[in-house]
Design a protein around this motif. Structure first.
Motif, PDB file in Angstrom:
ATOM      1  N   LYS A  80     -44.417  30.443 -45.461  1.00  0.00           N
ATOM      2  CA  LYS A  80     -44.610  29.038 -45.824  1.00  0.00           C
ATOM      3  C   LYS A  80     -44.360  28.868 -47.322  1.00  0.00           C
ATOM      4  CE  LYS A  80     -47.736  25.574 -43.966  1.00  0.00           C
ATOM      5  NZ  LYS A  80     -47.154  25.363 -42.702  1.00  0.00           N
ATOM      6  N   PHE A 102     -52.012  24.098 -41.675  1.00  0.00           N
ATOM      7  CA  PHE A 102     -51.241  24.789 -40.652  1.00  0.00           C
ATOM      8  C   PHE A 102     -51.257  23.975 -39.368  1.00  0.00           C
ATOM      9  CE2 PHE A 102     -52.745  27.664 -43.805  1.00  0.00           C
ATOM     10  CZ  PHE A 102     -51.617  28.403 -44.107  1.00  0.00           C
ATOM     11  N   GLU A 106     -49.231  27.657 -35.331  1.00  0.00           N
ATOM     12  CA  GLU A 106     -49.092  28.513 -36.509  1.00  0.00           C
ATOM     13  C   GLU A 106     -50.364  29.343 -36.649  1.00  0.00           C
ATOM     14  OE1 GLU A 106     -46.556  26.772 -40.075  1.00  0.00           O
ATOM     15  OE2 GLU A 106     -48.181  25.410 -39.529  1.00  0.00           O
ATOM     16  N   ASP A 136     -54.982  29.185 -39.213  1.00  0.00           N
ATOM     17  CA  ASP A 136     -54.404  28.489 -38.066  1.00  0.00           C
ATOM     18  C   ASP A 136     -54.696  27.008 -38.242  1.00  0.00           C
ATOM     19  OD1 ASP A 136     -57.076  28.126 -37.263  1.00  0.00           O
ATOM     20  OD2 ASP A 136     -57.010  29.825 -35.889  1.00  0.00           O
TER      21      ASP A 136
END
Length: 166
Positions: A80, A102, A106, A136
């Protein structure tokens, strides 16, 4: 004997895992990291205005646990990257503060971080690693990187240090 001034660039980071819904800080780590060779070169170009230097305005996250070294030019496994703006935090001090979110699907254990001067490639200024933070959709990751540029007289944790080159 030669008397010379020394410019030092020091980077430190604070990493916080934050509950995306309550805002509660779940984990926190403080990490010292290195300015890599290509980052030092780009800083020199910025000072001199040569080779079309570009300011560092992107922060990236990755999942590699490979130890940082001066010769690295990228994160080991970048997942990212996002734009970030530096804030003037005092004489010779810049702070980059970015909270990453996120999406559903992800899920990573983020272990590496760095500042870059391009949205997808570019020069890496610094690299740091830590023990990792599992992220997450339920967790945000806040990364605060502080860069301190100082001359031959500087303080570390309240102690006056003289750096003299002979």
């Amino acid at each position: 004997m030669e008397d010379s001034k020394v410019i030092k660039i020091k980077t430190n980071a604070l990493i916080q895992l934050i509950d995306a819904f309550s805002g509660e800080i779940l984990e926190e780590s403080r990490v010292h990291n290195i300015v890599v060779n290509v980052g030092l070169d780009e800083v020199a170009h910025l000072i001199a205005g040569i080779s079309s230097p570009v300011a560092f305005g992107y922060m990236a996250l990755g999942t590699s646990a490979t130890s940082p070294s001066a010769g690295q030019t990228a994160l080991g496994t970048e997942v990212k990257r996002s734009s970030v703006t530096a804030t003037d935090a005092g004489v010779g001090i810049l702070t980059y503060d970015k909270t990453f979110t996120f999406n559903s699907g992800e899920s990573y254990t983020i272990t590496e971080y760095g500042l870059f001067n391009d949205v997808s490639s570019g020069e890496m200024l610094n690299r740091l690693t830590d023990g990792g933070h599992a992220v997450d959709v339920n967790n945000n990751l806040r990364v605060i990187i502080t860069i301190t540029v100082s001359n031959s007289l500087f303080f570390i944790r309240g102690v006056l240090i003289w750096h003299i080159k002979f």
